[in-house]
Each structure stands twice: as C-alpha cells, then as structure tokens.
Enzyme design. Structure first.
Site, PDB file in Angstrom:
ATOM      1  N   GLY A  78      18.643  13.939  11.933  1.00 21.77           N
ATOM      2  CA  GLY A  78      18.441  12.893  10.915  1.00 21.77           C
ATOM      3  C   GLY A  78      18.929  13.381   9.560  1.00 21.77           C
ATOM      4  O   GLY A  78      19.551  12.646   8.797  1.00 21.77           O
TER       5      GLY A  78
ATOM      6  N   TRP B  63      22.593  13.334   9.581  1.00 21.14           N
ATOM      7  CA  TRP B  63      23.103  11.950   9.503  1.00 21.14           C
ATOM      8  C   TRP B  63      23.293  11.551   8.036  1.00 21.14           C
ATOM      9  O   TRP B  63      24.227  10.835   7.696  1.00 21.14           O
ATOM     10  CB  TRP B  63      22.105  10.993  10.180  1.00 21.14           C
ATOM     11  CG  TRP B  63      22.525   9.563  10.132  1.00 21.14           C
ATOM     12  CD1 TRP B  63      23.290   8.905  11.042  1.00 21.14           C
ATOM     13  CD2 TRP B  63      22.210   8.600   9.115  1.00 21.14           C
ATOM     14  NE1 TRP B  63      23.474   7.607  10.673  1.00 21.14           N
ATOM     15  CE2 TRP B  63      22.830   7.381   9.480  1.00 21.14           C
ATOM     16  CE3 TRP B  63      21.471   8.645   7.936  1.00 21.14           C
ATOM     17  CZ2 TRP B  63      22.730   6.217   8.715  1.00 21.14           C
ATOM     18  CZ3 TRP B  63      21.365   7.495   7.173  1.00 21.14           C
ATOM     19  CH2 TRP B  63      21.996   6.302   7.562  1.00 21.14           C
ATOM     20  N   HIS B  64      22.398  12.054   7.185  1.00 17.85           N
ATOM     21  CA  HIS B  64      22.475  11.665   5.773  1.00 17.85           C
ATOM     22  C   HIS B  64      23.660  12.294   5.050  1.00 17.85           C
ATOM     23  O   HIS B  64      24.110  11.772   4.036  1.00 17.85           O
ATOM     24  CB  HIS B  64      21.178  12.040   5.046  1.00 17.85           C
ATOM     25  CG  HIS B  64      20.044  11.100   5.348  1.00 17.85           C
ATOM     26  ND1 HIS B  64      19.180  11.313   6.382  1.00 17.85           N
ATOM     27  CD2 HIS B  64      19.674   9.935   4.778  1.00 17.85           C
ATOM     28  CE1 HIS B  64      18.303  10.326   6.429  1.00 17.85           C
ATOM     29  NE2 HIS B  64      18.587   9.471   5.469  1.00 17.85           N
ATOM     30  N   GLY B  65      24.111  13.408   5.525  1.00 16.68           N
ATOM     31  CA  GLY B  65      25.243  14.039   4.857  1.00 16.68           C
ATOM     32  C   GLY B  65      25.673  15.284   5.612  1.00 16.68           C
ATOM     33  O   GLY B  65      24.832  15.993   6.172  1.00 16.68           O
TER      34      GLY B  65
END
Lengths: 874, 470
Positions: free
Chosen positions: B321, B324-326
């Site tokens: 997760g 996923w953000h960066g």
C-alpha cells in the site's frame, strides 16, 4: 484493516448519497445557480474573445492538433506530442492570465488579504514594516544546498515534459563559459549578487541578529570553493554589504523591489574594482575620468506590481532613492562601449538604475559605476528575464549578426543573482559563431553533476604560435599555458609524475612544423603550479616517430633517453644517473617501462628488456607508432594505423585489444582521427587527441579527448569527452586523475554530442516599411515564465507582400515583436497565420528599447534570416 | 487537467455537462468516454494510448472470463492475462526507475559498482495509472469471482475505466460497485443539486484550506533546517493539506458523479477522528483500503491462518500500500510503519495502554502517530525524512535561514488557515452528513463556498497537484 461491513459500500452509498432530502424548488435553484455561476464566466470570456480579435488563445489551441499531426510525420510521434503539450500549456496559461474572474476579483481580494491578513501570493512574501520579498529568493536561502546531488537530481527530473531537462548545476555552465572565453584569451570573473532576505531578514525574522548576516544557502560556500578550484575568480559582495548594515544600518535593498539600493550597487562596483586589481590585472591604458552627479528618483517596486493590487492603492507607497548617473568625457551620458576590453554580462541587477523602463532612472547602473571606478570604458549586455543563460545567449545572437561583443575583450564580468543558483536553468551556451549543425565540432567537456574526475590534462599545443605545454583541469578550468615562453625553443613530451605534483618535458631547438631528426634538448622538471622549474638533463631526446621521452619509475626515479641514444635512470632529487642500456642504439633508442621489463623504440614491438645484461631483446615489429606502457608494466598501448585504432596489449599473454577504433562512433562525428594515446598513472583514464580527419601532426586541428578506462578489464567506460577546442593542434596529452567516479561518467556520457542550435543573427541595416503576410510565430511566454518581469519579445516570420518604404533584405523576414508589455499580451500573440499587417521594420541590433528583455525564438533555425525588430503590427 | 483550474471549472465541466444532457441516453457513455479521454490526455496526450491498451486488454479478458464456465481452467488464464498485463504496465511505468535506482544503490552499497547496470532509460509516470489499473483489474476479478457479469458494450467499459470524475485522484471505484449504474441509473435534480453541493464543498476544501496549508507545509519541508516547533507546525500543515486536498478531490469526484447520475461510495470518513490506526484505515482512503483488503489481504489468507500469518499479511499489505502511493523507499517505510503498527494493535487487542485512555486521548495519540508517519510521506527521500524527524525532536542544527521560514508560521493568513482547517477537521460535520439534507440556506452556503474558492483560485497562484506520483 477494514472488516467487511454487512451493508455493501454501494448500498451504503446509494442510501446516503442517492437519497437526498431536498425540496424540488431548492434543488432546481441550487442546480441553476451552480450552472449559471460556472457557465457565465466561459460565456463572458468567449464573447469577449469573439468581439475582440486580439489576444485570444483559442486559434492556437485549435491549430495545435493539426500542427502536432504534421510534426508526427516529420519528426516522429514524440515531437508531435511535445508540440501538443506546449500548445495546451500555453493555452491554459493564456486562459488564466486573461481570466475575467482574476481581472475583476484579484486586485480587491489581494488588497484585502494583504491589508487584513498580511498575505502575499505565490511570488511575493509580505514581510513586516513594508518589506516585500521575492519568494524564490527566500526559498534559495531556506532551501537545501543547491549543489546537493539529490537536489540536483530532483530539479533535473522536475522539468517540463515538453522541454529538455533543466540543467540545475551552475558549475558546469560557468566552467564551460570560462573555458570558451579562455580559448579566445578572455578572462572571466563571476559576481554573485545576494538576495534581499540574505541581508535584510528583518521583515521576515525581526529577532534575527545582524551578526549572522549574510544568510546564505548551505551550498554557497562550497560553490565559491569549487569556483576557486576551477581557477575562476568569484566576487561575492554580500559580506561587505552585511558589514555596512551592521556598522551603519543603511538599507542595502529597496523595501518593495527585488533589487539593491544605488549605494549598495556602487559599493559592490567599487569593491569589485579592488578585487579585480588583486586577482585579474587588466592591461594598462590611459584612464578615462568619468563624472557623477546626484539625482533623486522615485519609483514603485517590482514586487508591489507583482502583488497586482488595485491601481492607486497606498498599502506600499513609492520609494525614493538617490542615484548617481555617470557622465563620460564631454558630460555625455554613459553608454556601453563595444570597443571596451571589459564586458559586463548581467541581469536586472546590472540594469537597474541604468534602464529607464525599470523605473529607477538611467545611466547609474552597475556597469556605469564599474566604469567610473575602473576609469575605463566598459561594455554591457544584460537581460532582465530568461534565466542565467539569457545574457550569454544574447551575446551569441549578437555575434551571429556580425556584432561580436567579445571582440577585443580581455575580461568578462558575469553578474547574476544568487537565487539563480537554486532555481535557474544553467544551460550551456556555445559561443562559437553561427554555423550549420553538421559542421559543429564535438562539444567541449561539459560535466553535468560536478566533475566525474578530479585531475588535469597536460599536452603540447601550438595555440600560442610556439609549441608549449598547456594544462587544464578535468573539472573544466580554463586551459593554461604551463611552460614559460622561450623564444626559439619548442616544448614537447610532457609527462606527469605519478603523484601529479610535477611534470617533465623537453625543451629543444627544433623546427616547428616537423619532427626533428636528431634534436635533443633540456629535460626539465616543473611543478604543476608552474613554479620550481629546473633542468634535469641537458641532452635528452624522445624516441623515434613520436614525442615520448620519459617514463616515471616512481616519484623520484625517471627513465629517459639520452642524446647518446642510451636509456638512463635518473634520480631527480640527487641527479644521480645510471645507464639502463649499456650500448648506444644505432638507429632507434629505447624507452623502458617503469618495471624495467619491456621497452619500445617508436615501434610498438614491446620488446623484452634484460636488466641484467642491460639490453633489449628486440621483438617482431608491429605496424603503428607512439607506443607506451601502463605504470605497472602489465600492458602497453599504441596507435596501430593512421588515425587509429588505439590498441592495447597484455604484456604477459600478448593478447591484443582495441580501445578506440578508427572513426570510432563513440567520439563525436566531427573528430574521429585519433592519435597520441596516453594512460593516467592509475590506469583509469585514457587521453588521446583526435582531428577531423587530417593527419598532419603540426597543422591539423587535433583536440585532446579523455575517456575513462576500467583498469581491471581495460574496457573503455563511457564516451570520450573533448577537453580542448582550439583550432591549433593540441597533441601528446598526458592525464592525471585524483579521483574518478566511473559510475557518474557512465551516466553522463550518453548525453554528450548532438548538434548545437544554430544561432539566429540579429539584423543590421536600414529601416523599411512593408505590408506583409504572417507565416508563423514563436510561442509567447507566459508571465509565470518570465516572472518577476513583465515584458518579452517573440520572433515571427513574415512574407513581404508590398514594400512601402526602404528596401527589405528579402521576401522572407524574421521580425521580433513585443509579445508581452507590462504584463499585457500584445496583438501579435493572437495574430493568425496569413494575416496581413503593415509593419515598420528596423534592424534589431542597436534597438535600445529591447535592451534587457528576453526574445523567445523557437522557429526552425536559419542563419540566413537575421532578426529584425518591429513595434507592430499595430 | 485538475478540477481546481480555470479550464476545468469554466469550460470543460459546463461543456461536458451540457453535451451529456443534450445527448440521448444511448450516446452518453460515448460522450463521457470521449470527454474523459480529453480530460486525461490534457496532462499528456501520449498517455491516452496506455489507458486504451489497459481498457482493451481487460475488456477482452472480462469477455472471455464471462464466456467460460467457472469450473474450467481457462478462466484462470484470462484472469492471469489481465493481472499480468495490468501489473506489468503499473510495474514498468511506476516502478522501473525505482527498481533500477535501488538495484544500483544496492550494488554500490555492496561495493560492486562495476556490476551496476548502465540504464539510460527514464520512464515517465503516466498520470493516474495506479487508479485506473486497480479499477480495471477489479473488473476481471469481480467477473472471475462471479460477483458481476461482463459488460457487452466496450464503450460502457471504456467509460467505466476512464470516467473523468475519479480518474486521476480516485476514489478507486470497483466495477461491482458501479456495474448496475453503468447499465441503468437515474438523473434527478436532487442528485444534481447534491452533486453541486459536494463539488462546491470539495472545491472549498481544496482551494481554501488545502492550498494555504500546503504553502506552509512546502515552506517547512523545503527548508534545510527548522526549529522544533516550526517542524511540528509544518507537518501539522501537511496533515491538513493532504486530508483536505485528498478528501476535497474525493468530494468533487463524488459530486461530479452525482451530476452525471452515478453514486460513488464514500472515500473519507473523518479519518482524524480515528481512535486507533486500525480505525484510521477504516476512515482514510476507504476505496484503496477496501481494495487492498478484498484483492490482496483476503487472497493472502487474511486473518484465517493464525495470528502470525495475520501480522505478516498486514505488513505485506501495508508495505505494498505504501509502495502504491509512490515509488520510493520513504513510501515503503511509511507503509511498513503502518503495517507494524496495525499488527501491534491487533496483537495487543484491548490490553493496549491506549485502548484504556479516554476517547479524546486515543484520538490525539492516533493523530500524533499518523502525523509523525506523514513525514515519510511528504519528505522527498529517506534522508530528508530523517532530517525532518531530527528537527521535530530538536536534534538538528538550526541555521540562520530557519528563522525566515518561521515567518510563514506566524503570518495571520496562514495561522487563520490552520485554525480553520483544525476547526473543520474536528468541529464540523463531514460533507456526506451535511449535504444529506439540503435547505436553501445550505445550498447558498455551498455556493458561497464555491464562489469564494473560485475567487481564491483566480487570485492565488499556488495550486499544487499532489497526486502526480500516485
């Protein structure tokens, strides 16, 4: 983690959002008001654009996909996409600049925000007691070091998708500029103008002690150190100005403007003159005595204008300053003198108090004051916007138009604002005259993120009209003549000691245009700082067919060839000498490797040396010349044919490999005829020279290249980079490496090469008037791009339809027009292709109104179309 | 194109709505798809091809999955094609640079610089790829699991993948959540009015609260040194910025969806009211956390395979997760901390100290914890995060330049913005609840907020778009 709810999210959403409690009348009213609010703005703006032909960005947007499609076929999909990105970006910028909401609400809202809450905007920070600051300048002081590799990487990656990545590191650009000037015999001095908050933080941090002034970016001191390493004198007036603040509390910057006060500027000019006297003595000439008089000037700061407050507001009043315009002989106002030997290249810190359009008087700017204190005429080229490369680019445009402002110069003073160090795009600008891309020589050494190597190159050069040894730092310093002038004597065979502290070379009487048959001379030792010169041996000579005369066995012991054609070992400290070969050679004397195992005599046979017998067992000769050895004696290298290849040989296995092929594609296509190889003592850097294809070792344009070598595998890492660019022959290089980041080199190497842009010359000649048809225009910059300035020109191409007055130089004409003036888009921006207009045209060169303003030109390069100037189309 | 821009608000949106309602129902999805591609292509036209490719692959996979009986092996192969292609696209475009840089750094760290790959290729991250690949994958997943049936019309599917309201900043709308609406949905004035209210309040959150807070946060995080109080103020400002920016965008997306007849699920549920990190993840970016729960945590075994495996699963889900953000290590660390924290909360259950605190104490403690982890989220790299945490702890050297940054924390405009942000966070109802009953007063208030936002948008040049890395 979330546990599954009994009710699904869709059901929950339908229950919560799909069932709104609202009366139908309220729903209708809210819907209508919402749509009306949004649609009314677009309606009003479109109506305005339809009724008023000028300035609307819609035609460009509509035309963009077609243009992009055409480009896709002509230059590939990426180019088409890039064009589309530029068009849509320009469109959105124009839309926001022309917003009626902004026009109606901005001044009032900004006034309220500033008056009641002390708020500035994205560009202006409102400080206490009426101080205004330019936001990028504050960020420069508070932000991380501008030379921090992570910051450089982020800035490089953070460029626009449609533009080449910005070059955030100022050092390569300055070093490159210095090197190019040095090629023309011109010195460079850098002056970094501090930003306001560095000296007047009181508007932002009233409790800050004056003892900490000037505040600097963490990289500023290392930046100055690196300039010193590059042998580029740099003058920072910040410390001196801070002392004045501490001692006298005099303001050094205007409260509501980005720039310094006249007194601070004069102080900087006066101290720069003292700095020059210490670091860059100028040739003597008869002093010119200028006079000054005091004039009071009242102005409104550029930062106040950037706030875009209502007209006539009194939140930030005008400021008064006392300027001292400089008068020349006969009391004529000072003007830049193109024939002066000093040129100031600068930005608005140079132009303020000089350029009346900036609103603070004229004839009293930095160049004027410098001229006054130097007692000599000074030339000036200064551009207010366009970043740190703008003035250099203007210089090139002028030169392309026949106005070479570097001609006759001895010193260039490069002035820029410190904030550019952290936010500017430090483009490399090729100062050479305009030429077709196909004939452009290999680009000179241009490291991206600092140098991949520290060290230097030394070589023989004919650039002064005699063969002398020259040197240049690998990091990019200006080339420097290392050996002293000796009329009638030629210097050759430079060879650097293993620790890089000294060099040996041969000074001999020899014809300048050919290798002498039997010319011996003095073998000299010289420190790399140019001092401590002494003659080691009176009668030394090189081997046959090339200028290699010595090998360093270690820091003290030197192997050389005597005039007696024997090889000797010399202790350079005690001058004790012993013979390495017992008998003199009849024809070709031997140069022996540092480990005393192999020897060469001009032919790359790499014969075995028998130290016990003090003789060489000659091996079978190979084709080629200029052989030499690695310092550890494990391999040798040579040129195997005319113009290459450069080969190496493992002296244990006799395996042979190639470093550089003839016409090697890793070298820039203009110079692939290679000669004169030499390896650094650590085995990590290969130096050689290459010409565009001419063999003549004396007359051809050989330049020195270096390329990193993996000392383990002998593989060549990265593409060779050019280190000299003089038309004279630069040959027989030797290279010393202090530290080498091979990985960085590998990353840097690929971008080297590629054609440089063709310069657009500025037109000269007589004015004329014509009716013409617009063919195409460069894109107009947004206000954001030229911030904090508000004016710029663009170049358009016209086809003459009817001559009304004078004589145009041709049918097709490139003309610079004002695209933005005082923040307003001018009619040219929205003029469509095939529009007809009446134009009064004058040569761009010499138009004083445009001095200091950036000219945006992205039309296809054509050196045959000089750029004219027209205020119109009206 | 971003919602808070002149072009979107005054031109794109009115035009999109006008044409949408002017067209017959059967042509509306085609128009929405066209408009959405124009919206997406505005960022970079080249990216449109990528989205189209993803759409075509998943449409074909969905169609084949729907046509195969569930007990055959073939459906699994089509699901694999969908997953591999989407994850490959995401992996290449989002993580290629990260992988190359990390591998090179690893080799350097091991002293094996000579083995470093000489990769000149740098991949540009297509906008919103994380959102639309996740959406697209949910389509094939849901068909495979039998939760829904494939769409027959490719235009309907392309419309689902590209729907501009939630394309670049979420929420991630799973196909099963919207499948029925794609086939049939209602358009009412009530829905439109509530959509307008959502959009207006979302815009106000973004422009009036997130932007000024972001200005302060940028000043703090871009500073090379800070005194401790300013460092805390900076991360507090960032906490407000990311919340109001993200939830503001979600509100605008939900509002736009309502205007077009769609009902999107809630994406934020007052996350800073959370009493624990577990509770925080029930409230923050709900569409992502539920996606990860259903398509990653549960397939990994969830909590069905014993406590240890549960903790490992939580850590894996949160690490991914974070990623996923960066594509950067600071996001991995951020996800890792959240994973460990969640696992600890689960392990300690009701025995934990902070479960015994009064509710305000639990909320405050959770908020402070989340605040500290935001440092990893906002800092440009791990080293900068470390420096910032040192500044918060008072361990970093304070340079004279730090005093200049302090100005931004004392300027009345920014102080007021932070105070209002705090008030709205903890003292005001959330948009969903507030807009459930729309009176004339509330409608006028919402429109007033919109008008104020539009004026602020026009007058303040600072309008960052913080999702370009997602």
């Amino acid at each position: 983690m979330i546990e599954r709810a009994k009710e699904s999210r869709e059901e929950q959403a339908m229950r919560e959002a799909g069932c709104t409690r609202v009366r139908p009348g309220v729903a209708r009213a809210l819907t209508s008001a919402f749509l009306l609010l949004l649609a009314s703005v677009a309606t009003l703006e479109i109506r305005r654009d339809v009724s008023k032909e000028s300035g609307t960005p819609w035609p460009e947007l509509v035309a963009a996909p077609v243009a992009a499609w055409k480009n896709t076929f002509g230059s590939g999909a990426f180019e088409g996409n890039r064009r589309l990105l530029i068009a849509k970006n320009d469109f959105e910028d124009a839309l926001e600049e022309r917003s009626i909401v902004a026009a109606a609400a901005l001044p009032g809202v900004q006034w309220a925000l500033t008056r009641l809450l002390g708020a500035g905007n994205a560009q202006v920070v409102v400080g206490r007691k009426g101080w205004l600051y330019f936001r990028p300048a504050v960020d420069y002081l508070t932000g991380p070091g501008f030379l921090d590799p992570r910051v450089l990487d982020r800035r490089t990656a953070g460029g626009k998708a449609w533009a080449p990545p910005p070059r955030p590191n100022p050092l390569p650009a300055i070093a490159d500029f210095a090197a190019q000037l040095a090629e023309r015999g011109i010195g460079l001095v850098v002056i970094v103008t501090p930003v306001k908050a560095a000296l007047h933080p009181e508007g932002l941090a009233p409790v800050l002690s004056r003892d900490v002034l000037p505040i600097e970016n963490p990289s500023f001191a290392p930046f100055l150190d690196k300039l010193a390493d590059l042998e580029i004198p740099a003058f920072s007036p910040a410390e001196r100005l801070a002392r004045t603040i501490r001692a006298k509390s005099w303001p050094q910057f205007l409260r509501t403007d980005t720039h310094w006060t006249p007194q601070a500027m004069e102080d900087a000019a006066e101290n720069l003159v003292r700095f020059l006297a210490r670091h860059v003595p100028l040739p003597g000439r008869n002093p010119v005595f200028y006079s000054r008089r005091e004039v009071g000037v009242q102005g409104r700061g550029d930062l106040t204008k950037l706030l875009r407050l209502p007209d006539g507001e009194r939140l930030f009043g005008s400021e008064s300053v006392l300027i001292r315009p400089v008068m020349g002989p006969g009391n004529a106002p000072w003007t830049p003198d193109p024939n002066a030997d000093v040129l100031v290249l600068g930005d608005s810190f140079t132009n303020i108090y000089s350029q009346s359009e900036l609103g603070w008087g004229e004839c009293a700017g930095f160049a004027e004051q410098l001229s006054y204190f130097l007692h000599r005429p000074v030339d000036k080229v200064a551009v207010n916007a366009g970043g740190p490369a703008a003035a250099r680019e203007r210089l090139v445009s002028m030169a392309a138009g026949g106005e070479d402002r570097l001609a006759g110069k001895r010193l260039v003073i490069l002035q820029f604002s410190a904030r550019e160090l952290a936010s500017g795009d430090w483009k490399l600008v090729d100062l050479s005259p305009a030429r077709r891309a196909s004939t452009i020589a290999a680009p000179i050494r241009r490291p991206e993120h600092g140098a991949p190597a520290r060290g230097f190159v030394a070589w023989e050069s004919w650039r002064s009209g005699e063969w002398r040894i020259w040197t240049r730092r690998l990091e990019g310093s200006a080339p420097r003549q290392l050996t002293p002038d000796e009329p009638g004597l030629q210097h050759c065979c430079p060879h650097i000691s293993p620790d890089g502290s000294k060099i040996v070379y041969l000074s001999r009487s020899a014809p300048a245009g050919e290798y002498p048959e039997e010319a011996s001379g003095d073998l000299r030792l010289l420190r790399m700082d140019g001092g401590g010169e002494r003659t080691l041996v009176r009668d030394a000579r090189p081997y046959e067919w090339g200028n290699r005369a010595a090998t360093w066995r270690n820091e003290r012991k030197l192997i050389y060839i005597g005039a007696d054609k024997r090889t000797h070992l010399l202790d350079v400290d005690t001058a004790e000498s012993s013979r390495l070969t017992a008998e003199p050679e009849e024809k070709m004397p031997w140069l022996i490797d540092p480990t005393l195992r192999h020897a060469v005599n001009g032919s790359p046979a790499f014969s075995r040396y028998d130290a016990g017998e003090r003789r060489v067992v000659e091996a079978r000769r190979r084709p080629g010349c200029e052989p030499y050895f690695s310092q550890d004696g494990s391999f040798g290298f040579w040129v195997a044919g005319g113009g290459g290849p450069i080969r190496w040989i493992d002296l244990r296995t006799r395996a042979v490999g190639t470093w550089i092929e003839k016409d090697d594609r890793r070298i820039h296509d203009a110079q692939r005829y290679v000669y004169f190889p030499m390896l650094s003592r650590d085995g990590r850097m290969l130096a050689f020279s290459a010409s565009p294809g001419d063999h003549d070792h004396f007359q051809s344009n050989y330049d020195v290249f270096v390329a990193p070598v993996d000392p383990g595998s002998l593989a060549l890492l990265g593409r060779p980079l050019r280190f000299t660019a003089h038309p004279a022959s630069d040959r027989y290089p030797d290279v010393h490496v202090e530290a080498l980041d091979l990985e960085r080199w590998k990353r840097e190497a690929p971008p080297i090469g590629g054609p440089a842009p063709i310069k657009a010359p500025l037109a000269t000649g007589e004015p004329f008037e014509m009716r013409a048809v617009l063919q195409s225009c460069s894109r107009a910059p947004s206000l954001r791009e030229i911030s904090p300035y508000r004016a710029a020109l663009i170049v358009c191409e016209w086809k003459a339809a009817q001559v009304l007055f004078g004589r145009p130089p041709g049918d097709r004409l490139r003309i610079a027009h004002w695209a933005l003036r005082d923040g307003e888009r001018q009619p040219i921006v929205s003029l469509r292709q095939n529009s007809v207009a009446r134009l009064r045209v004058e040569p761009l060169s010499g138009v004083s109104q445009i001095e200091g303003y950036p000219i945006f030109n992205d039309l296809p390069a054509d050196p045959d179309l000089p750029i004219h100037y027209s205020r119109g189309p009206d | 194109m971003v919602f808070s821009s002149h072009l979107f608000v005054y031109y794109f949106l009115p035009a999109a709505l006008f044409v949408y309602y002017a067209l017959p129902r059967r042509a509306r999805h085609l128009w929405l798809t066209t408009a959405s591609y124009a919206f997406y292509g505005w960022a970079n036209p080249a990216f449109m091809g990528l989205m189209l490719l993803s759409t075509l692959i998943d449409y074909v996979c969905g169609w084949r999955l729907g046509a195969s009986p569930r007990d055959e092996r073939r459906p699994r192969a089509w699901l694999a094609v969908s997953l591999v292609s989407n994850l490959s696209l995401l992996g290449f475009f989002k993580y290629f640079n990260f992988a190359v840089d990390s591998y090179a750094a690893l080799l350097t760290g091991l002293g094996l610089e000579r083995l470093r790959p000489d990769v000149g290729l740098r991949v540009v991250l297509p906008l919103g790829i994380s959102f639309y690949t996740f959406q697209s994958m949910s389509y094939t997943f849901d068909i495979y699991r039998g939760r829904t049936k494939p769409l027959k019309n490719i235009v309907d599917f392309a419309c689902y993948v590209s729907l501009f309201p939630q394309l670049v900043a979420g929420p991630i709308i799973r196909f099963s959540e919207i499948a029925d609406q794609l086939r049939h949905r209602t358009h009412t004035t009530e829905k439109f009015a509530r959509g307008a209210a959502f959009f207006s309040l979302g815009m106000a959150k973004k422009v009036l609260l997130a932007n000024p807070c972001g200005f302060v946060a940028d000043a703090a995080f871009d500073a090379v040194s800070l005194p401790p109080l300013d460092a805390w103020a900076g991360v507090l400002a960032y906490a407000f910025q990311i919340y109001f920016d993200f939830s503001g965008y979600s509100d605008m997306a939900i509002g736009l969806g309502l205007m077009l007849g769609f009902v999107f699920p809630k994406n934020f549920d007052s996350p800073y009211h959370a009493e624990s990190l577990t509770d925080f993840w029930r409230r923050w970016h709900i569409s992502l956390s539920t996606w990860l729960r259903d398509y990653l945590y549960h397939p990994l075994g969830g909590n069905r395979k014993g406590p240890r495996r549960t903790y490992v699963n939580l850590a894996i889900v949160m690490l991914l997760g974070g990623l996923w953000h960066g594509a950067a290590w600071n996001f991995v660390v951020w996800g890792g901390i959240h994973g460990v924290w969640l696992a600890m909360e689960r392990a300690m259950g009701k025995r934990s100290l902070y479960r015994r605190l009064p509710r305000p104490g639990r909320v405050a403690l959770t908020f402070v914890g989340v605040l500290v982890t935001w440092v990893f989220f906002r800092a440009p790299d791990l080293a900068a995060a470390g420096r910032y945490l040192s500044a918060m702890a008072g361990l970093a050297e304070v340079r004279p330049g730090a005093a200049l940054v302090g100005h931004f924390f004392s300027e009345p405009y920014y102080v007021l913005s932070l105070v209002i942000a705090a008030f709205v966070t903890w003292g005001c109802p959330q948009t969903w609840d507030w807009s459930r009953r729309l009176t004339l007063t509330r409608g006028a208030l919402a429109l007033g907020c919109l008008a104020l936002s539009l004026v602020a948008m026009a007058s303040q040049g600072y309008n960052p778009f913080i999702y370009f890395i997602f």
